[in-house]
Structure formats: C-alpha cells, structure tokens
Write an enzyme that holds these catalytic residues in place. Structure first.
Site, PDB file in Angstrom:
ATOM      1  N   ASN A 154      14.882 -17.442   3.661  1.00 44.30           N
ATOM      2  CA  ASN A 154      14.140 -19.387   2.884  1.00 44.30           C
ATOM      3  C   ASN A 154      14.142 -20.044   4.173  1.00 44.30           C
ATOM      4  O   ASN A 154      12.764 -21.032   4.313  1.00 44.30           O
ATOM      5  CB  ASN A 154      15.725 -20.291   2.813  1.00 44.30           C
ATOM      6  CG  ASN A 154      15.821 -21.415   2.811  1.00 44.30           C
ATOM      7  OD1 ASN A 154      14.986 -21.672   1.448  1.00 44.30           O
ATOM      8  ND2 ASN A 154      16.142 -22.019   3.044  1.00 44.30           N
ATOM      9  N   ASP A 218      12.303 -23.981   6.996  1.00 41.93           N
ATOM     10  CA  ASP A 218      12.097 -23.852   5.985  1.00 41.93           C
ATOM     11  C   ASP A 218      10.388 -22.991   5.724  1.00 41.93           C
ATOM     12  O   ASP A 218       9.991 -23.231   5.650  1.00 41.93           O
ATOM     13  CB  ASP A 218      12.000 -24.012   4.769  1.00 41.93           C
ATOM     14  CG  ASP A 218      13.317 -24.696   4.046  1.00 41.93           C
ATOM     15  OD1 ASP A 218      14.535 -24.834   5.236  1.00 41.93           O
ATOM     16  OD2 ASP A 218      13.880 -24.481   3.275  1.00 41.93           O
ATOM     17  N   ASP A 248      20.577 -15.758   1.569  1.00 40.19           N
ATOM     18  CA  ASP A 248      21.093 -16.129   2.496  1.00 40.19           C
ATOM     19  C   ASP A 248      20.442 -17.270   1.048  1.00 40.19           C
ATOM     20  O   ASP A 248      19.021 -17.666   1.430  1.00 40.19           O
ATOM     21  CB  ASP A 248      20.843 -17.273   3.467  1.00 40.19           C
ATOM     22  CG  ASP A 248      21.775 -18.086   4.285  1.00 40.19           C
ATOM     23  OD1 ASP A 248      22.412 -18.319   3.968  1.00 40.19           O
ATOM     24  OD2 ASP A 248      20.634 -18.556   4.544  1.00 40.19           O
ATOM     25  N   GLU A 291      23.095 -15.511  -2.631  1.00 36.20           N
ATOM     26  CA  GLU A 291      23.723 -16.562  -2.644  1.00 36.20           C
ATOM     27  C   GLU A 291      23.137 -18.024  -3.304  1.00 36.20           C
ATOM     28  O   GLU A 291      22.415 -18.097  -3.137  1.00 36.20           O
ATOM     29  CB  GLU A 291      24.081 -17.278  -1.004  1.00 36.20           C
ATOM     30  CG  GLU A 291      24.351 -18.110  -0.766  1.00 36.20           C
ATOM     31  CD  GLU A 291      24.700 -18.638   0.193  1.00 36.20           C
ATOM     32  OE1 GLU A 291      25.951 -19.347   1.169  1.00 36.20           O
ATOM     33  OE2 GLU A 291      23.522 -18.710   0.594  1.00 36.20           O
TER      34      GLU A 291
END
Length: 561
Positions: A154, A218, A248, A291
């Site tokens: 991410n 990001d 993640d 996640e």
C-alpha cells in the site's frame, strides 16, 4: 499497521451490536440447526490447498529469539525455535503443532516495526541475511511448516529509492509511482472521520499522499509499470521459498478521491484479483491473506467471485476482525449470544465455500490476555473458541502462554519479547532486550513454566491444535449455530459439518456450571474428541443430546450412528 484504528473498531462494534441477526435456536439451545442452505449456516471450505486447513502463527522476528546477543530477535534465532512450533513429527505432542508462520515485515527498513520498507529485495540486516531467510524456509518446510511474509505494497518508506526519485522532479520517470498533487485536498484518514492528522504531505513544492503518515507515502498502483514491478517482486519471493503473502492495509490500496474514494474501491478489488491470478500462475497453492479491517459485509467482498476459483478469485483468506471483537466482548460479558450472532451473520453474507481467518488479537491490538483482564478461565475459553471455529485460525506469538501487553501505551507494548523462561533475560537474549518483557514473564507466563504442566494454557493450545488437525471436520468443515443469538446465553454451541460427519462443540462462557441442550441432532453415541475436566457425559435423551459443563469448560464430541 502500527497505527491505531480505535475509531474504526468502535464503529464496527457499534454496527455489529445494532445489526439484526436471526436466531437459530431458543435460549436453551433446544431447537435443531437450520436446514441446509438457510441463513446462518457456514458452509465447508471449498478447495484443497494446504492453507484451508492450516493453523498459522504470527511472528514478530525482532521479539522472538535473539541469536547473537544484540537484544534483537533474528532469523537464526527463529530457526533455533522451530521445533517448539512444529518438530515435524506428527506423533509427538510436546510441540505447538502449527502448520504455518506469518512473519511480520522482514525487508530492509529504518524502523523497528518494518512497515516503511526501503528495499523489497533485501532482508533487514538486524534479522540476518538472505541466506538465513532461505535456510529458514528450508528448515520450516522440512518440518512440514509453510512461511508467508508481510508484503507491504500500500505504501513504501519515505527513504525508498523509488520515492526519492519520484520526489526529485515532476518529470521523474517514477513520479507516477506515488500519488502527487499541487495542493493538499484535505482528505481525512478513512478509519477516523474526526482525525486531524494530515494525509497529504508537502515535498519539493508539491504534495504526496501518505494515508498513515508522511514517512510512508502511498504507492500509486494505477501505474502499469509499478503493478508489473510488484508482480515481479512477488515472483521473486515465491522463488526464494515463501508460500504466500499477508497484505497490509489491503482495502486502502487505490484511491479515487477523498472520503469513500479512499477505501474499498472497484480499482482496489481489480488489482487484488490481478495479483491473485499472477500468484496462482507462479505458485498455484500460494496464499494471499488480506488485512481488511471493516464490517463483516465489507470483508466478504474481498473473497471475490467463487464461481471460477473455489474459495474466491481475489484474496483467499481475510482476517475476521469483527468476530474477534465479539469473542472478546462475549467472554468479558459472560454471554455467548454476541459470538453466536456474529457467526449467524457470517453465514448469511460470506460467499459459500470461502475460508475465514479467525484471530483473537494481532500486533495492532491490545493483547487478548490484557483485554480479558488476565482471567485464566476466559483465556482458556478464548483458546478453545479460536481452535474450534471454521476456517484458518491465526495465533499471535505469546498468546499460547498468556502474554499481556507491556507497561507502556505505545505499539511496542503489544510486541514485547517472547518469554521463553522466567529469568531476567527471558531466554530471549544474552544481551539487553530491545524492549522490556511484559508483566508476568517471571511468574508463570513463560514457555518453561508451562511446558510440563497439564492444565497450563500452553498445554491447552497444544492439545486443541492437535485435536483440530486430527479432525477433517474441525479443520475443513462448516458450522451451524445451536445457541441463542439474542438475550443472554451462558454457552455457545454449534455443530461442525463435513459430508455425513458431525462434531458437536459446546463452550461454557461463564464461571458457573451449566446444563446444555437438548440438541436435536442425529446419532446414537458420542466419541469424545476433547473434554475439560469435570465435563459430564454427553447423553442422548428422547429429545436430543445434553450434558453438563463446569465453568469455562469446553466439550467436543463426534456424533456417531
């Protein structure tokens, strides 16, 4: 992630408490389970991949075992403790017996936690070398264990060469590997609508998006060249011996704007399907674990389409945070209805045949022993619940000995060194531990103190894991709830189902003895798979199966014709 999601957790908990869930039994648990296919039934898992019946163990390498006296855990130290986790001999009962390890980030990073990666191809020097990592995979595989690693895509660290080059000029060839803009549009952190923390950060006359903080910009997964690089890296680590990846912050991957455009976008789902297809092509039985910290209906969408790929074509496993919340709330309230209602909801919204990934806590959460107030009976309940639920359970290192949080309020307190014994250095290091041990390591909450104690929490985990692995029904079967989903329920009862086989599971979540049943299920005799001390004989009366369980006890029985 190492940052708190407290408000998201509260929102999810509130949503769950307000949801309307159909009851699948009266308060006494006496009605038969709902008919096959009705709302509330969790179907057996589809697919035969190894991970669909595995028990995982989450390891923070820095806190597991130090091999060189520098006070930090490392890969050679982890290798030295593999026999504790699984000695490779299914006949022994003195190892924990887990099937797979999830390693928190092991890539090069300037931080203690590793979620700000600066090199996706290099092992963190604190942990060892690539040769150490490859030896870990070989030794784990030799014992029948698999290895998955945190793949943090991410975002990267702000010191990653990709970002340094991206930030150097608007005309940089890697400019579009990150999300840049001419001004700060004022987006909030999507898990906290009241947050004042910035998500856009100024650099060299422009702003870049970093949803967690400025040190973790990001990545812009819209960029084709970056997507291909991520797939190359996945192939590289699969070739180096890993068996999959934990992803993640998976729901925040691709943004389409502020607010609702920062999470759960169609573009995010499309990329995960693209990566999943690539991983299946490179290593067909490798696993991706998402996640996606959200509500049950949202998590359900991350499995993707189950029509063409058994168990879903997106992320084969997704952590079940809402169920964790209800387990802990139910145990603290001595009320199993919280848990039963969540299981019924899962049956209604999860796609048929998917593999759930239940947890008690992980590295971002206050440890389960602390949340349960150190209560031994509730810790025993939690272990039994986790290891009798459908799907692929994940343990967090130290849960099996009742590790509590450390004494500070930071995230490091959730990730303290593993207490192998009660000495000042805990058997973890010969030097000074990188962080202090959690309270209790010198007074019983250690591996050495619990190893040869039949009634210890560690012994309970060991026995329950081995019972689960010996039963296809417990490891791969579906579930039907027998208990009340509203009001007060002192026990949680469900039947695990696979083909013609049925296993009845009952947990008493109070301190008092309870009579359970009658459960109108087929069968004329019951084979004990697991019983706590004092559990009465499960008997078949004219109106169904019934038994008596002492406080905090569990009974597991295979029902036979």
């Amino acid at each position: 992630m190492p940052h708190t999601r407290l408000l998201l957790l509260l929102a999810a908990l509130t949503w769950t408490a307000c949801a309307t869930n159909p009851s699948s039994g009266d308060p006494a648990g006496g009605r038969p389970p709902p008919p096959s296919g009705s709302q509330g039934e969790i179907e057996p898992v589809a697919g035969t991949e190894w991970y669909r019946k595995a028990v995982f163990y989450e390891v923070f390498v820095r806190s597991f075992q130090d091999s060189n006296g520098d006070g930090k855990g490392d890969l050679p130290g982890l290798i030295s403790r593999l026999d504790y986790l699984n000695d490779g001999n299914p006949e022994t009962q003195d190892d924990l017996g887990v099937d797979a390890l999830w390693l928190m980030p092991v890539f090069a990073s300037p931080s203690y936690h590793g979620y700000d990666v600066v090199d996706y191809e290099r092992i963190n020097p604190d942990y060892g070398t690539l040769e150490d990592f490859e030896r870990l995979c070989e030794e784990a595989h030799r014992r029948g264990m698999r290895i998955i690693i945190d793949f943090v895509i991410n975002h990267s660290g702000v010191q990653h060469p990709w970002f340094v080059e991206s930030a150097s000029s608007p005309s940089s060839p890697k400019r579009d590997w990150y999300v840049w803009g001419p001004r700060d549009p004022g987006w909030k952190q999507p898990w906290d609508m009241f947050s004042t923390a910035p998500t856009w950060h100024q650099k060299n006359g422009a702003y870049y998006y970093g949803v967690f903080w400025g040190g973790m910009p990001d990545l812009n997964m819209r960029t084709p060249a970056l997507r291909e690089e991520v797939k190359r890296l996945a192939s590289l680590w699969l070739a180096r011996g890993v068996d999959g990846f934990r992803l993640d912050a998976a729901r925040y991957l691709i943004e389409t704007g502020g607010g609702a455009g920062q999470y759960d976008t169609a573009e995010t789902h499309a990329f995960w399907k693209e990566l999943a297809a690539h991983v299946r092509q490179v290593k067909p039985d490798a696993v991706l674990v998402g996640e996606n910290w959200s509500t049950t209906p949202i998590i359900a969408t991350y499995y993707g389409d189950t029509g063409g790929v058994p168990g879903g074509d997106e992320l084969p496993l997704n952590f079940n945070f809402p169920l964790s919340e209800q387990i802990l709330a139910g145990l603290n309230a001595d009320n199993a209805a919280f848990i039963a209602a969540k299981l019924v909801e899962m049956g209604g919204v999860y796609p048929a045949g998917i593999s759930d990934a239940p947890i008690l806590t992980n590295h971002d959460m206050v440890r389960v022993a602390t949340q349960l107030g150190g209560n031994g009976g509730r810790k025993a309940n939690a272990a039994a619940l986790l290891l009798t639920l459908p799907g692929t359970p994940f343990l967090y290192y130290g849960e099996e000995v009742g590790m509590t949080n450390g004494t500070t309020s930071n995230d490091e307190a959730k990730r303290t060194p593993m207490p192998w014994d009660g000495t000042p250095k805990g058997g973890f290091t010969t030097g000074t531990p990188w962080f202090g041990f959690s309270p209790g390591h010198a007074s019983g909450s250690s591996v050495a103190a619990q190893t040869d104690v039949a009634e210890s929490l560690l012994s309970r985990y060991r026995k329950l894991i081995h019972v689960r692995q010996a039963s296809e029904v417990l490891s791969r079967g579906g579930l039907q709830v027998l208990s009340a989903t509203t009001g007060r329920a002192p026990s949680l009862a469900f039947v695990r189902l696979l083909g013609d086989e049925q296993v009845l599971v009952v947990h008493n979540v109070t301190d008092s003895s309870v009579s359970v049943g009658p459960y109108n299920l087929p069968g004329s005799k019951a084979e004990v798979l697991f019983e706590d001390r004092g559990v009465g004989t499960l008997t078949r009366a004219s109106n169904g199966w019934q038994a008596t369980l002492p406080g905090r006890a569990t009974g597991i029985w295979r029902l036979q014709p």
